[in-house]
Design a protein around this motif. Sequence first.
Motif, PDB file in Angstrom:
ATOM      1  N   LEU A 187       0.842  -1.180   0.044  1.00  0.00           N
ATOM      2  CA  LEU A 187      -0.164   0.000   0.113  1.00  0.00           C
ATOM      3  C   LEU A 187       0.823   1.314   0.126  1.00  0.00           C
ATOM      4  O   LEU A 187       0.469   2.106  -0.879  1.00  0.00           O
ATOM      5  CB  LEU A 187      -0.831  -0.059   1.324  1.00  0.00           C
ATOM      6  N   LEU A 188       1.736   1.221   0.875  1.00  0.00           N
ATOM      7  CA  LEU A 188       2.587   2.454   1.161  1.00  0.00           C
ATOM      8  C   LEU A 188       3.680   2.611   0.142  1.00  0.00           C
ATOM      9  O   LEU A 188       3.812   3.901  -0.515  1.00  0.00           O
ATOM     10  CB  LEU A 188       3.268   2.445   2.666  1.00  0.00           C
ATOM     11  N   GLY A 189       4.477   1.921  -0.258  1.00  0.00           N
ATOM     12  CA  GLY A 189       5.526   1.771  -1.058  1.00  0.00           C
ATOM     13  C   GLY A 189       5.321   1.839  -2.432  1.00  0.00           C
ATOM     14  O   GLY A 189       5.902   2.740  -3.198  1.00  0.00           O
ATOM     15  N   TYR A 190       4.382   0.887  -2.593  1.00  0.00           N
ATOM     16  CA  TYR A 190       3.973   0.886  -4.222  1.00  0.00           C
ATOM     17  C   TYR A 190       2.870   1.634  -4.530  1.00  0.00           C
ATOM     18  O   TYR A 190       3.087   2.232  -5.806  1.00  0.00           O
ATOM     19  CB  TYR A 190       3.567  -0.725  -4.358  1.00  0.00           C
ATOM     20  N   ALA A 191       1.839   2.017  -3.761  1.00  0.00           N
ATOM     21  CA  ALA A 191       0.739   2.508  -4.426  1.00  0.00           C
ATOM     22  C   ALA A 191       0.706   3.781  -3.739  1.00  0.00           C
ATOM     23  O   ALA A 191      -0.065   4.724  -3.940  1.00  0.00           O
ATOM     24  CB  ALA A 191      -0.575   1.828  -3.941  1.00  0.00           C
ATOM     25  N   GLY A 192       1.601   4.222  -2.774  1.00  0.00           N
ATOM     26  CA  GLY A 192       1.705   5.525  -2.436  1.00  0.00           C
ATOM     27  C   GLY A 192       0.603   5.875  -1.349  1.00  0.00           C
ATOM     28  O   GLY A 192       0.287   7.133  -1.116  1.00  0.00           O
ATOM     29  N   LEU A 193      -0.074   5.014  -0.909  1.00  0.00           N
ATOM     30  CA  LEU A 193      -1.325   5.216   0.029  1.00  0.00           C
ATOM     31  C   LEU A 193      -1.000   5.120   1.480  1.00  0.00           C
ATOM     32  O   LEU A 193      -0.430   3.834   1.599  1.00  0.00           O
ATOM     33  CB  LEU A 193      -2.665   4.201  -0.283  1.00  0.00           C
ATOM     34  N   LEU A 194      -0.943   5.997   2.011  1.00  0.00           N
ATOM     35  CA  LEU A 194      -0.615   6.060   3.477  1.00  0.00           C
ATOM     36  C   LEU A 194      -1.920   5.591   4.540  1.00  0.00           C
ATOM     37  O   LEU A 194      -2.785   6.340   4.512  1.00  0.00           O
ATOM     38  CB  LEU A 194      -0.237   7.523   4.057  1.00  0.00           C
ATOM     39  N   SER A 195      -1.790   4.555   4.923  1.00  0.00           N
ATOM     40  CA  SER A 195      -2.948   4.042   5.656  1.00  0.00           C
ATOM     41  C   SER A 195      -2.496   4.163   7.045  1.00  0.00           C
ATOM     42  O   SER A 195      -1.611   3.385   7.380  1.00  0.00           O
ATOM     43  CB  SER A 195      -3.549   2.487   5.311  1.00  0.00           C
ATOM     44  N   PHE A 196      -3.682   4.394   7.927  1.00  0.00           N
ATOM     45  CA  PHE A 196      -3.475   4.192   9.583  1.00  0.00           C
ATOM     46  C   PHE A 196      -4.265   3.324  10.107  1.00  0.00           C
ATOM     47  O   PHE A 196      -4.639   3.182  11.052  1.00  0.00           O
ATOM     48  CB  PHE A 196      -3.460   5.431  10.146  1.00  0.00           C
ATOM     49  N   GLY A 197      -4.829   2.323   9.056  1.00  0.00           N
ATOM     50  CA  GLY A 197      -5.798   1.544   9.596  1.00  0.00           C
ATOM     51  C   GLY A 197      -5.566   0.196   9.124  1.00  0.00           C
ATOM     52  O   GLY A 197      -6.587  -0.780   9.050  1.00  0.00           O
ATOM     53  N   HIS A 198      -4.208  -0.433   8.862  1.00  0.00           N
ATOM     54  CA  HIS A 198      -3.890  -1.623   8.492  1.00  0.00           C
ATOM     55  C   HIS A 198      -4.286  -2.606   9.551  1.00  0.00           C
ATOM     56  O   HIS A 198      -4.425  -3.830   9.405  1.00  0.00           O
ATOM     57  CB  HIS A 198      -2.730  -1.593   7.910  1.00  0.00           C
ATOM     58  N   ALA A 199      -4.068  -2.150  10.769  1.00  0.00           N
ATOM     59  CA  ALA A 199      -4.367  -2.962  11.841  1.00  0.00           C
ATOM     60  C   ALA A 199      -5.762  -3.735  11.958  1.00  0.00           C
ATOM     61  O   ALA A 199      -6.052  -4.673  12.618  1.00  0.00           O
ATOM     62  CB  ALA A 199      -4.165  -2.557  13.371  1.00  0.00           C
ATOM     63  N   MET A 200      -6.812  -2.863  11.422  1.00  0.00           N
ATOM     64  CA  MET A 200      -8.140  -3.399  11.320  1.00  0.00           C
ATOM     65  C   MET A 200      -8.386  -4.920  10.565  1.00  0.00           C
ATOM     66  O   MET A 200      -8.806  -5.681  10.752  1.00  0.00           O
ATOM     67  CB  MET A 200      -9.010  -2.480  10.531  1.00  0.00           C
ATOM     68  N   PHE A 201      -7.314  -4.824   9.464  1.00  0.00           N
ATOM     69  CA  PHE A 201      -7.509  -6.024   8.639  1.00  0.00           C
ATOM     70  C   PHE A 201      -6.590  -7.525   9.539  1.00  0.00           C
ATOM     71  O   PHE A 201      -7.105  -8.445   9.671  1.00  0.00           O
ATOM     72  CB  PHE A 201      -6.634  -6.028   7.258  1.00  0.00           C
ATOM     73  N   PHE A 202      -5.457  -6.941   9.885  1.00  0.00           N
ATOM     74  CA  PHE A 202      -4.858  -7.809  10.781  1.00  0.00           C
ATOM     75  C   PHE A 202      -5.434  -8.248  12.115  1.00  0.00           C
ATOM     76  O   PHE A 202      -5.444  -9.470  12.277  1.00  0.00           O
ATOM     77  CB  PHE A 202      -3.571  -7.131  11.456  1.00  0.00           C
ATOM     78  N   GLY A 203      -6.220  -7.305  12.531  1.00  0.00           N
ATOM     79  CA  GLY A 203      -6.830  -7.736  13.768  1.00  0.00           C
ATOM     80  C   GLY A 203      -8.323  -8.751  13.323  1.00  0.00           C
ATOM     81  O   GLY A 203      -8.612  -9.597  14.274  1.00  0.00           O
ATOM     82  N   MET A 204      -8.784  -7.923  12.179  1.00  0.00           N
ATOM     83  CA  MET A 204      -9.920  -8.942  11.838  1.00  0.00           C
ATOM     84  C   MET A 204      -9.762 -10.461  11.545  1.00  0.00           C
ATOM     85  O   MET A 204     -10.293 -11.284  12.017  1.00  0.00           O
ATOM     86  CB  MET A 204     -10.343  -8.221  10.443  1.00  0.00           C
ATOM     87  N   GLY A 205      -8.476 -10.571  11.020  1.00  0.00           N
ATOM     88  CA  GLY A 205      -7.959 -11.809  10.666  1.00  0.00           C
ATOM     89  C   GLY A 205      -7.663 -12.818  11.797  1.00  0.00           C
ATOM     90  O   GLY A 205      -8.064 -13.821  12.353  1.00  0.00           O
ATOM     91  N   ALA A 206      -7.176 -11.919  13.045  1.00  0.00           N
ATOM     92  CA  ALA A 206      -6.728 -12.457  14.352  1.00  0.00           C
ATOM     93  C   ALA A 206      -7.957 -12.923  15.024  1.00  0.00           C
ATOM     94  O   ALA A 206      -8.124 -14.080  15.632  1.00  0.00           O
ATOM     95  CB  ALA A 206      -5.912 -11.635  15.261  1.00  0.00           C
ATOM     96  N   PHE A 207      -9.025 -12.073  15.062  1.00  0.00           N
ATOM     97  CA  PHE A 207     -10.255 -12.368  15.683  1.00  0.00           C
ATOM     98  C   PHE A 207     -11.197 -13.408  15.020  1.00  0.00           C
ATOM     99  O   PHE A 207     -11.593 -14.272  15.884  1.00  0.00           O
ATOM    100  CB  PHE A 207     -10.846 -11.136  16.072  1.00  0.00           C
ATOM    101  N   THR A 208     -11.079 -13.554  13.721  1.00  0.00           N
ATOM    102  CA  THR A 208     -11.839 -14.354  13.072  1.00  0.00           C
ATOM    103  C   THR A 208     -11.319 -16.052  13.322  1.00  0.00           C
ATOM    104  O   THR A 208     -12.036 -16.874  13.767  1.00  0.00           O
ATOM    105  CB  THR A 208     -11.767 -14.175  11.516  1.00  0.00           C
ATOM    106  N   VAL A 209     -10.098 -16.174  13.254  1.00  0.00           N
ATOM    107  CA  VAL A 209      -9.397 -17.338  13.900  1.00  0.00           C
ATOM    108  C   VAL A 209      -9.722 -17.629  15.022  1.00  0.00           C
ATOM    109  O   VAL A 209     -10.314 -18.868  15.534  1.00  0.00           O
ATOM    110  CB  VAL A 209      -8.173 -17.240  13.497  1.00  0.00           C
ATOM    111  N   ALA A 210      -9.631 -16.518  16.101  1.00  0.00           N
ATOM    112  CA  ALA A 210     -10.008 -16.993  17.439  1.00  0.00           C
ATOM    113  C   ALA A 210     -11.530 -17.205  17.844  1.00  0.00           C
ATOM    114  O   ALA A 210     -11.601 -18.308  18.336  1.00  0.00           O
ATOM    115  CB  ALA A 210      -9.618 -15.860  18.317  1.00  0.00           C
ATOM    116  N   VAL A 211     -12.270 -16.466  17.303  1.00  0.00           N
ATOM    117  CA  VAL A 211     -13.835 -16.527  17.282  1.00  0.00           C
ATOM    118  C   VAL A 211     -14.334 -17.934  16.918  1.00  0.00           C
ATOM    119  O   VAL A 211     -14.762 -18.685  17.428  1.00  0.00           O
ATOM    120  CB  VAL A 211     -14.662 -15.529  16.980  1.00  0.00           C
ATOM    121  N   SER A 212     -13.829 -18.274  15.437  1.00  0.00           N
ATOM    122  CA  SER A 212     -14.296 -19.455  14.907  1.00  0.00           C
ATOM    123  C   SER A 212     -13.710 -20.655  15.632  1.00  0.00           C
ATOM    124  O   SER A 212     -14.393 -21.559  15.510  1.00  0.00           O
ATOM    125  CB  SER A 212     -13.886 -19.449  13.445  1.00  0.00           C
TER     126      SER A 212
END
Lengths: 401, 333
Positions: free
Chosen positions: B50-75
Amino acid sequence: MKKIFGLAVLSVLLLALAVPAVAEDTIKIAAMEPLSGSFKDIGERYLDGVVYAAKVINENGGLLGKKVEVIPVDSELKPDVATRKAQNLILRDNVKFFCGGTGSSVGAAMEQLAERQNAIMISYGMAAASMTGEKCSKNFFRTCGNTDQQSYALAALVAKKGYKRVAIIAQDYSFGQEALAAFKRRLAKLNPSAEIVAELYHPAGTKDFAPYVSQLIAAKPDAIFTPNWGNDLTLLLKQGRPMGMKQVVLSYYINDEFTIQAMGDDSLMIGNMGAEVYTLSIPTDKNKEFVAKFYKDKGYYPTWLRGKSFMSTMFWAEAVKKAGTTDIPAVIKAWEGLTYDGPAGLWTMRACDHQAQVPFWYTEIVKENPFFKHAFEASAGMVPAEDVSVPCAETGCKMKK
Amino acid sequence: MIAKKNRPYLFIAFLFALGAVMPVLLRQYHLNMLTEIIVFALYAVSYNLLLGYAGLLSFGHAMFFGMGAFTVAVSLIHIPGLSLWGAIGLAIAMTTVVGFVTGGLLLRHKGAYFALLTLAFNSLFCAVATKWHTVTGGDDGLSVTRPDLSLGFTTINMAGLTSFYYFTLVIIGAAIVFCWYFTQTAMGQTVLMMRENEERMKFLGYNTNISRLILFTFTGAVAGLAGAFYTLHFQFCSQSAISVDMTTTVLLMTFVGGTGTFWGPMMGALVYVVLQNYLSDITDRWPLFMGLIFVFMVLFIPGGLTQIIQYVRNLFSGRNGTDKSLAVKEGSS
């Protein structure tokens, strides 16, 4: 060329990881406490007690001929941080014993880790009943009271004092609700004629208590019970007293010297009562001896948190001594049913849920006390362990052996 | 002489071989750390796309990381008998959906607006994770036990560190290679050109919005995979996996490693995890030192570790200080 260079750097960094640590022959116990952030003062006082206990043990010849080494670990009050650091200690330093007193969230996560890694987690302050209830584990021991026991002790106190009209106010989250439910259950049994005249929940971290206080006053209670702690306790008293809330407040954590100091006005506190597994003013000879020795060594008093973690660590040492080894299954077996006769009376580790059966000590806050210039505890009275005990069958614990 | 074209593949093969012998060389403690490094390397790589290639500065990448983490835990907790593959698959599916939906909303804006909106979305997800106690465990978090790995013909016990390390190495390693492959495809090159001159791309007939959405969803799913392994590695998941702190972590890794190359962020992840482990042993104030390192890097070495390495390599090969512009992407790195 470029790739080879990158590889070299990567390899060097990876090899740097492999530097072996020097291992000493000690029995290590890691204290998982918040040593930074807003609960630092609590974590540091708990740690102080553990360190002091290790000192006492080492001065008396150590444990199984070895020194006890306390490893302070900053849990940051985050379960993920605590378990990650604990995991590292297990893998790197072969630490098998962990203890902690702050944050049931940390405790519950540590309990799971201990079970997976064949270690022992000891709680001397994490109070959520579920840890020795439905979540119980053979690798987890609790050497303090839980919310059920503490509420039972305060209900016993209310019954003993003969209060007929009781108002309750609590923080609206699992801890407050559990504490309240246990209190009501017990009071109904001990004194069926006592009436709950008000039952209020407020969000944790409430700033304005005026609406709650006026409801409390309007209910005209004889006494007020609250499991509130921290600011929610201080503000309740600070705002309530001037509004005319004159009743005795019975609280979980009234005997905290920091809370009393933070209040800044003794008149807000005098007359209030609390109950804990350890208070400075327990009138037994063993406790007087312990307090005197601690004061001589340190120059300050082993107030409740320090006392609790001290006794817990001494209790653990007894179990290791009895096992004759630091082998975890042996220590678990040795600890079950073991008794410890310490400053706060006789403690017994119950085998069915690993919840220590302990007497509680209730105390009133008075102006004149031998410990501090500000108001503090009067001589404590005992609620026997069997009066606050929750029967094995009611805990919800099904321990896998 | 090996054909230049094959070099990256040899490099990848070498890394895998190196990874494969690590359990023999390293002790459990370091193997544990290495597993964590690999997981975070994928997280950092996805962020750098996102940042280096597309030049998109995102401050919300943890929502995907956390979503994956929680999906595994909850499921894993709520679906009895769910296999490891099932849990990971669910995590990827979930983050793909979340990435697509949030991407559709977020990518309408550019620059600072985009950055702030991602921050807001991250906070929203974090608030839900903290407050929705019955599902996420709130502040208590969720403890899970790694299920066994079923390979069809045999079942491997995943309780041990070594077996999980190999599993991580293979799956996460493959994901990283796939990300690298992605940058080599036409789609990946489109993203690069879009960063350089979006107007021209539009005139050439590309739909830049769609390209960007695809990239955003893709990086989200990759971060979700990293998050899934984070939960499996620690066998624990709490709201800090989805908190803004986790975004800061990946930002740090990426900047320390350098955004200019594909491999830089992986180096950043390595340095971050190692430093975090050693610094937090020495002092409770370790975030302060991390912060100082970050400030120092951004001020004086904006190209990150990659820049240092390139500089040192240039010294060795005698080409003093021929500082190649880091913004220019090299085909092989």
